[in-house]
Design an enzyme around this catalytic site. Structure first.
Site, short mmCIF file in Angstrom:
data_model
loop_
_atom_site.label_atom_id
_atom_site.label_comp_id
_atom_site.label_asym_id
_atom_site.label_seq_id
_atom_site.Cartn_x
_atom_site.Cartn_y
_atom_site.Cartn_z
N HIS A 33 24.79 3.87 72.59
CA HIS A 33 25.10 4.88 71.59
C HIS A 33 26.48 4.60 71.00
O HIS A 33 27.41 4.24 71.72
CB HIS A 33 25.06 6.28 72.21
CG HIS A 33 25.11 7.39 71.20
ND1 HIS A 33 26.28 7.82 70.63
CD2 HIS A 33 24.12 8.16 70.65
CE1 HIS A 33 26.02 8.81 69.77
NE2 HIS A 33 24.72 9.03 69.77
N GLU A 54 28.86 6.46 69.92
CA GLU A 54 29.97 7.25 70.46
C GLU A 54 30.44 6.67 71.79
O GLU A 54 31.65 6.57 72.04
CB GLU A 54 29.56 8.72 70.63
CG GLU A 54 30.72 9.58 71.08
CD GLU A 54 30.31 10.99 71.48
OE1 GLU A 54 30.93 11.53 72.41
OE2 GLU A 54 29.37 11.54 70.86
#
EC number: 1.17.7.4
Length: 318
Positions: A129, A131
């Site tokens: 991901h 993030e």
């Protein structure tokens, strides 16, 4: 309730959070100020409709900064980027605007602080991901990823007395706490983050779904498949008692067979979803006899974030 007994329960809050609102407005203001093209590294937010709409307006989405012409303007997405990405942009003389959500930036600051104090940092999140990649990049030698409860056994630390957990902001609260509980069984001295890392909006949307799911034969979550918080809402709905739950980008993605024998449909949307897409789902459900809509409200959100300083109006003297 309608004569047929069919009804919709509409979760509130749903849709755009403050960080997504800020990120999208950042790109729109950059277009107004600088004109097309404006480059954006990765998707500004994880929503297909938003990306397509901005592309039509002259935004060019790229995977990495080396795809951006030297000296051009690039916006970094709401998910945050690592120092290496900033350095790469500087090498190419790119003009940058960072649209990272302030709540993500907070986790970055926590990571840097604990790394300076030589802690081992267990970052709870999903591998790959954006993030997680950005946060891990702040202190790669101190951070190890813990991708769910099943990953706990593989964790190795140097000093149990200097150990802290942080998390991706868009996770399921329940699954995160299950992971923390298992980590603490192994490492009783594990410290909590100084403040809650899971975003207020992620939590609020999950709480609203939990409140309505037990009454629902079906919960429709509007959101894209690469949106972590939207995918989590489907999981939360099922865990909270909904008989079925599906994720859709658009009303046209709804399979009419899902509605067979269904009296109560719950509707919500992820934190990067514009309300127009929810309205489309409600219109389609109304065509199938679900014309009664009841709102299930569990919180009122008033938080807003200022735009990046490069796009704030200049202060006038006096």
């Amino acid at each position: 309730m309608s004569d047929s007994g069919k009804r919709v329960l509409l979760a509130e809050p749903r849709g755009y959070c403050a960080g997504v609102d800020r990120a999208i407005e950042t790109v729109e203001r950059a277009l107004e100020k600088h004109g097309a093209p404006v480059y954006v590294r990765k998707e500004i937010v994880h929503n297909k409709h938003v990306v397509e709409t901005l592309t039509e307006r002259g935004v060019v989405f790229v995977e990495e900064t080396d795809e951006v012409p030297e000296g051009a303007l690039v916006v970094f997405s709401a998910h945050g980027v690592s120092p290496a990405v900033h350095a790469s942009a500087a090498q190419r003389n790119l003009r940058t605007i960072d649209a990272a959500c302030p709540l993500v930036t907070k986790v970055h600051q926590e990571a840097k602080r604990f790394a300076r104090d030589d802690y081992d940092i267990l970052l709870i999140g999903h591998e790959g991901h954006e993030e997680v990649e950005g946060t891990a990049g702040e202190a790669p030698e101190h951070i190890q990823l813990v991708d769910g409860p099943e990953s706990v056994e593989a964790v190795e630390v140097r000093d149990e007395s200097k150990l802290v957990w942080l998390s991706q902001t868009t996770l399921s609260v329940d699954e995160t706490m299950e992971t923390v509980s298992k980590l603490r069984e192994r490492f009783p001295l594990l410290q909590d983050p100084p403040s809650d890392d899971i975003c207020y909006a992620t939590q609020n949307r999950q709480v609203a779904v939990k409140a309505m799911a037990p009454q629902c034969d079906l919960v429709i979550v509007v959101g894209s498949r690469n949106s972590s918080n939207s995918v989590r809402l489907v999981e939360v709905a099922l865990q909270a008692g909904a008989s079925a739950s599906h994720l859709v980008d658009y009303a046209r993605d709804i399979d009419a067979a899902w509605l067979d024998g269904v009296t109560t449909v719950g509707v919500t949307s992820g934190a990067s979803v514009p309300e127009v897409l929810v309205r489309g789902v409600l219109d389609l459900l109304a065509e199938h006899g679900y014309s009664s809509v009841e709102t299930v409200t569990t919180a009122n959100e008033t938080l807003t974030f200022a735009l990046p300083r490069e796009l704030r109006p200049a202060r006038t003297a006096g």
